[in-house]
Enzyme design. Structure first.
Site, PDB file in Angstrom:
ATOM      1  CG  ASP A 240      -2.213  -0.995   1.241  1.00  0.00           C
ATOM      2  OD1 ASP A 240      -2.361  -1.662   0.033  1.00  0.00           O
ATOM      3  OD2 ASP A 240      -2.632  -1.226   2.319  1.00  0.00           O
ATOM      4  CD  GLU A 267      -1.344  -4.816  -9.830  1.00  0.00           C
ATOM      5  OE1 GLU A 267      -1.294  -5.814 -10.382  1.00  0.00           O
ATOM      6  OE2 GLU A 267      -2.150  -4.714  -8.984  1.00  0.00           O
TER       7      GLU A 267
END
Length: 358
Positions: A240, A267
């Site tokens: 993260d 992503e």
């Protein structure tokens, strides 16, 4: 800057401000009464309301429970209505005019259920005052009738003032919170950039603008290479953090106000570039690839290879754009072509043709 401006936004600020207004209003009316009638007619119930309001204000300032503070405010108002009506002439008392505002304050400060309970209590107080007055148990008000008429006029003005203020304050807070909620609904909670819904909306607007002005519009789609490997090696919290850092780098590089950066999912990131042709968009994508590469973010403790990006670029000119699906599909196809060619590269595309850059 006013005291109200310094109050916190939301329900706490509304309760705090309402408590201040009610306390100040009652204090002002009490002072007016003392000035006109002298010390022989002290408004004892008003003093209780003022003291309770001050204590409640201190309680709120010390981060006390906002539910308790709201209930104290409403209970104090009910007490003031009951005893002030009893001591100042029953149903003819000026303070009776404040009765309608108490349920209104309750629904704004607490909830609808509490407002109906308060409404019932107000009705019981008024019925009780009426019965006592009808049977002659209410002390006679010896104040001059002209002064009584003037006091009713003042109370009516104050009633209009406080009801207008409370509702307008609530409306202002609600509008502010709605704007914040709308903004938050368009922001990706993790990275702070636009989410997919907002990106698609922004892209649609830019397509319409490009068609009207017949100018170039480019879309860059970037994907973090081997991100699963990064998560497996460092953990999801570190993953993260990595996505946040990449999103910030992309946002910082996008200096133009017209450019939009968003997280398309997982992503994958998207960069919308209005009035930008393929050559310029490819240059931007290549610079982004180098920026991420030069950060030297390792894939893991045992893998010092830096995290890289693969980027797909598509550009279209004004009237040739059929819609958002076209640009997203072509950028996605260019991106995955770069993935198949070995990653850590930029692939550009115009109307299905593509060129790769290492």
């Amino acid at each position: 800057m006013s005291a109200f401006t310094l109050m916190p936004l939301g329900r706490r600020g509304l309760v705090q401000a309402t408590n201040l207004v009610v306390t100040s209003l009652v204090a002002s009316l009490a002072i007016i009464k003392i000035v006109i009638l002298g010390l022989n007619s002290l408004p004892i119930p008003a003093f209780f309301v003022i003291v309770a309001g001050v204590i409640n204000a201190i309680y709120i300032r010390r981060n006390g429970s906002i539910d308790v503070a709201a209930k104290i405010l409403i209970i104090t108002a009910l007490f003031g209505l009951a005893f002030s009506s009893f001591y100042t002439g029953g149903v003819d008392a000026s303070v009776v005019l404040f009765a309608p505002i108490i349920p209104i304050m309750t629904v704004l400060l607490i909830n609808t259920r509490a407002a109906w309970i308060t409404f019932g209590l107000v009705c019981l107080i008024l019925i009780g005052i009426f019965i006592l007055d009808f049977n002659g148990h209410i002390p006679e008000n010896t104040v001059d009738p002209d002064l009584l008429l003037m006091s009713r006029y003042i109370v009516l003005i104050c009633l209009c003032l406080i009801s207008t203020w409370v509702v307008s304050r609530f409306s202002s807070i609600s509008r502010t919170l709605l704007v914040q909620l709308e903004q938050q609904s368009n922001i990706d909670y993790l990275t702070g950039v636009l989410n997919r819904r907002a990106i698609e909306t922004e892209l649609l607007q830019e397509i319409d603008r490009a068609k009207r002005s017949n100018t170039w519009l480019s879309l860059i789609m970037a994907d973090v290479d081997f991100f699963k490997l990064y998560n497996d090696s460092n953990g999801h919290l570190a993953g993260d953090t990595c996505l946040k850092e990449i999103a910030k780098l992309i946002s910082d590089y996008s200096l133009r106000a017209a450019d939009s950066v968003g997280r398309f999912g997982g992503e994958e990131f998207v960069l919308i570039l209005p009035d930008t042709n393929m050559d310029k968009a490819t240059e931007i994508a290549e610079n982004l690839r180098k920026i991420i590469l030069n950060q030297h973010i390792p894939y893991g403790p045992n893998n010092t290879d830096p995290v890289t990006l693969t980027l797909g670029v598509t550009s279209a000119y004004g009237q040739t754009i059929s819609g958002t699906e076209q640009l997203i599909r072509e950028a996605d196809a260019a991106l995955y072509k770069g993935k198949h060619q070995g990653r850590n590269r930029v692939v550009s595309s115009i109307s299905g043709s593509s060129v790769a850059q290492n």
